[in-house]
Design a protein around this motif. Structure first.
Motif, PDB file in Angstrom:
ATOM      1  N   UNK A 129       0.827  -1.202   0.000  1.00 54.05           N
ATOM      2  CA  UNK A 129       0.000   0.000   0.000  1.00 54.05           C
ATOM      3  C   UNK A 129       0.868   1.262   0.000  1.00 54.05           C
ATOM      4  N   UNK A 130       0.306   2.326  -0.544  1.00 53.93           N
ATOM      5  CA  UNK A 130       0.905   3.661  -0.479  1.00 53.93           C
ATOM      6  C   UNK A 130      -0.099   4.562   0.203  1.00 53.93           C
ATOM      7  N   UNK A 131       0.311   5.217   1.275  1.00 54.92           N
ATOM      8  CA  UNK A 131      -0.577   6.119   2.012  1.00 54.92           C
ATOM      9  C   UNK A 131       0.045   7.502   2.061  1.00 54.92           C
ATOM     10  N   UNK A 132      -0.789   8.528   1.980  1.00 55.16           N
ATOM     11  CA  UNK A 132      -0.272   9.881   2.150  1.00 55.16           C
ATOM     12  C   UNK A 132      -1.097  10.602   3.203  1.00 55.16           C
ATOM     13  N   UNK A 133      -0.456  11.511   3.912  1.00 58.54           N
ATOM     14  CA  UNK A 133      -1.159  12.250   4.954  1.00 58.54           C
ATOM     15  C   UNK A 133      -0.236  13.155   5.733  1.00 58.54           C
ATOM     16  N   UNK A 134      -0.508  13.258   7.036  1.00 61.97           N
ATOM     17  CA  UNK A 134       0.284  14.125   7.907  1.00 61.97           C
ATOM     18  C   UNK A 134       1.077  13.330   8.956  1.00 61.97           C
ATOM     19  N   UNK A 135       0.558  12.139   9.302  1.00 59.57           N
ATOM     20  CA  UNK A 135       1.198  11.378  10.380  1.00 59.57           C
ATOM     21  C   UNK A 135       1.319   9.890  10.048  1.00 59.57           C
ATOM     22  N   UNK A 136       1.375   9.586   8.753  1.00 60.34           N
ATOM     23  CA  UNK A 136       1.415   8.184   8.339  1.00 60.34           C
ATOM     24  C   UNK A 136       2.711   7.509   8.800  1.00 60.34           C
ATOM     25  N   UNK A 137       3.840   8.197   8.601  1.00 62.28           N
ATOM     26  CA  UNK A 137       5.124   7.610   8.955  1.00 62.28           C
ATOM     27  C   UNK A 137       5.478   7.699  10.416  1.00 62.28           C
ATOM     28  N   UNK A 138       4.762   8.537  11.157  1.00 63.15           N
ATOM     29  CA  UNK A 138       5.066   8.701  12.583  1.00 63.15           C
ATOM     30  C   UNK A 138       4.077   7.990  13.484  1.00 63.15           C
ATOM     31  N   UNK A 139       2.820   7.878  13.066  1.00 61.91           N
ATOM     32  CA  UNK A 139       1.779   7.318  13.925  1.00 61.91           C
ATOM     33  C   UNK A 139       1.110   6.085  13.313  1.00 61.91           C
ATOM     34  N   UNK A 140       0.646   6.203  12.082  1.00 62.46           N
ATOM     35  CA  UNK A 140      -0.136   5.119  11.479  1.00 62.46           C
ATOM     36  C   UNK A 140       0.741   3.906  11.178  1.00 62.46           C
ATOM     37  N   UNK A 141       1.855   4.144  10.478  1.00 61.78           N
ATOM     38  CA  UNK A 141       2.783   3.059  10.160  1.00 61.78           C
ATOM     39  C   UNK A 141       4.220   3.495  10.478  1.00 61.78           C
ATOM     40  N   UNK A 142       4.564   3.553  11.772  1.00 60.22           N
ATOM     41  CA  UNK A 142       5.916   3.977  12.152  1.00 60.22           C
ATOM     42  C   UNK A 142       6.994   3.008  11.676  1.00 60.22           C
ATOM     43  N   UNK A 143       6.612   1.779  11.293  1.00 58.53           N
ATOM     44  CA  UNK A 143       7.573   0.787  10.807  1.00 58.53           C
ATOM     45  C   UNK A 143       7.534   0.648   9.284  1.00 58.53           C
ATOM     46  N   UNK A 144       6.944   1.612   8.603  1.00 58.96           N
ATOM     47  CA  UNK A 144       6.879   1.569   7.143  1.00 58.96           C
ATOM     48  C   UNK A 144       8.283   1.445   6.551  1.00 58.96           C
ATOM     49  N   UNK A 145       8.397   0.623   5.526  1.00 63.13           N
ATOM     50  CA  UNK A 145       9.714   0.383   4.930  1.00 63.13           C
ATOM     51  C   UNK A 145      10.255   1.601   4.188  1.00 63.13           C
ATOM     52  N   UNK A 146       9.359   2.434   3.659  1.00 59.40           N
ATOM     53  CA  UNK A 146       9.790   3.662   2.979  1.00 59.40           C
ATOM     54  C   UNK A 146       8.933   4.825   3.461  1.00 59.40           C
ATOM     55  N   UNK A 147       9.610   5.859   3.951  1.00 53.81           N
ATOM     56  CA  UNK A 147       8.910   7.070   4.397  1.00 53.81           C
ATOM     57  C   UNK A 147       9.455   8.269   3.629  1.00 53.81           C
ATOM     58  N   UNK A 148       8.550   9.031   3.051  1.00 54.74           N
ATOM     59  CA  UNK A 148       8.926  10.252   2.349  1.00 54.74           C
ATOM     60  C   UNK A 148       8.261  11.426   3.048  1.00 54.74           C
ATOM     61  N   UNK A 149       8.984  12.542   3.147  1.00 56.67           N
ATOM     62  CA  UNK A 149       8.413  13.758   3.720  1.00 56.67           C
ATOM     63  C   UNK A 149       8.492  14.841   2.661  1.00 56.67           C
ATOM     64  N   UNK A 150       7.322  15.238   2.142  1.00 52.28           N
ATOM     65  CA  UNK A 150       7.272  16.186   1.038  1.00 52.28           C
ATOM     66  C   UNK A 150       7.127  17.624   1.510  1.00 52.28           C
ATOM     67  N   UNK A 151       7.846  18.490   0.841  1.00 52.27           N
ATOM     68  CA  UNK A 151       7.782  19.906   1.154  1.00 52.27           C
ATOM     69  C   UNK A 151       8.048  20.708  -0.116  1.00 52.27           C
ATOM     70  N   UNK A 202      12.625   9.382   7.719  1.00 52.96           N
ATOM     71  CA  UNK A 202      11.975   9.775   6.466  1.00 52.96           C
ATOM     72  C   UNK A 202      12.964  10.508   5.562  1.00 52.96           C
ATOM     73  N   UNK A 203      12.779  10.350   4.274  1.00 53.68           N
ATOM     74  CA  UNK A 203      13.606  11.025   3.282  1.00 53.68           C
ATOM     75  C   UNK A 203      12.860  12.268   2.803  1.00 53.68           C
ATOM     76  N   UNK A 204      13.506  13.414   2.870  1.00 56.24           N
ATOM     77  CA  UNK A 204      12.877  14.665   2.441  1.00 56.24           C
ATOM     78  C   UNK A 204      12.825  14.731   0.917  1.00 56.24           C
ATOM     79  N   UNK A 205      11.651  15.061   0.404  1.00 54.30           N
ATOM     80  CA  UNK A 205      11.473  15.247  -1.030  1.00 54.30           C
ATOM     81  C   UNK A 205      10.948  16.666  -1.240  1.00 54.30           C
TER      82      UNK A 205
END
Length: 228
Positions: A129-151, A202-205
């Protein structure tokens, strides 16, 4: 080939949903639009005539949430999924200015966040699955294999959002869009529960100076590395 969870977080109008949708399509993964889920809840509350979310009792929020069912259905013509609220396609209405102005405030209500997080975790439990939001990588799936932080630069974000609304025939000024984005950024980063922050891993994009195709390729390369 193993399946992974891809979490995309970031600021408003950075193109998180667009990237997530296209990345999911490339990988044949499911796309879960967490922002649309909060927008659908916001729309339901607004339809009930509720605009003062802080003044709602905990029990009233719980009762209203029991009346809400959210699901995503694939739209053949768009090749993406639309958001359905209690069986009604609300994909266009949840992008309205009224919902834009209210969604951050309702997202701060703890009962709303708890229910949405539980639903998102349930939808992504089998991975792929691919999820986008505000707290997906910190709260919903803190163990996600890939985390991107977009700005992106706030001025660029405001112009993109303004152009998007103009293309849909929405009458709004660029200044109103800027004000709305500033308020949403403040609410997202200062809310008491699950504020918008970059996960440590998370990797900044930053897509201020790159186009959609370039950022998609960057994300795809990172995903394929982790999928192996």
């Amino acid at each position: 080939m193993s399946k992974i969870v891809i979490a995309i977080d970031g600021f408003s109008s950075c193109g998180k949903s667009t990237l997530a949708k296209n990345l999911a399509k490339k990988l044949s993964y499911a796309f879960i639009d967490t922002g649309a889920m909060y927008r659908a809840v916001t729309l339901y509350f607004l339809r009930k005539g509720i605009t003062d979310f802080k003044g709602l009792s905990r029990q009233r929020v719980i009762d209203l949430l029991k009346e809400i069912n959210i699901d995503f259905r694939f739209n053949e013509s768009k090749q993406f999924s639309d958001t359905y609220l209690n069986g009604e396609n609300v994909e266009d209405e949840i992008r309205s200015t009224a919902v834009n102005n209210a969604v951050s405030a309702l997202s701060q209500v703890s009962e709303v966040r708890a229910q949405m997080v539980a639903l998102q975790q349930q939808l992504g439990a089998k991975k792929g699955v691919v999820l986008d939001g505000r707290d997906v990588g910190t709260v919903v799936f803190p163990d996600a294999e890939l985390k991107l932080f977009m700005t992106a630069d706030p001025v660029v974000r405001a112009q993109r959002r303004f152009d998007e609304l103009q293309s849909k025939g929405v009458e709004i000024s660029l200044e109103e869009v800027k004000t709305n984005l500033e308020q949403r950024d403040y609410n997202d980063t200062h809310r008491k529960e699950h504020p918008l922050v970059k996960a440590d891993d998370a990797i900044i994009l930053d897509n201020t100076n790159i186009n959609r195709e370039e950022q998609l390729q960057l994300a795809l390369d990172l995903a394929l590395e982790r999928i192996g």
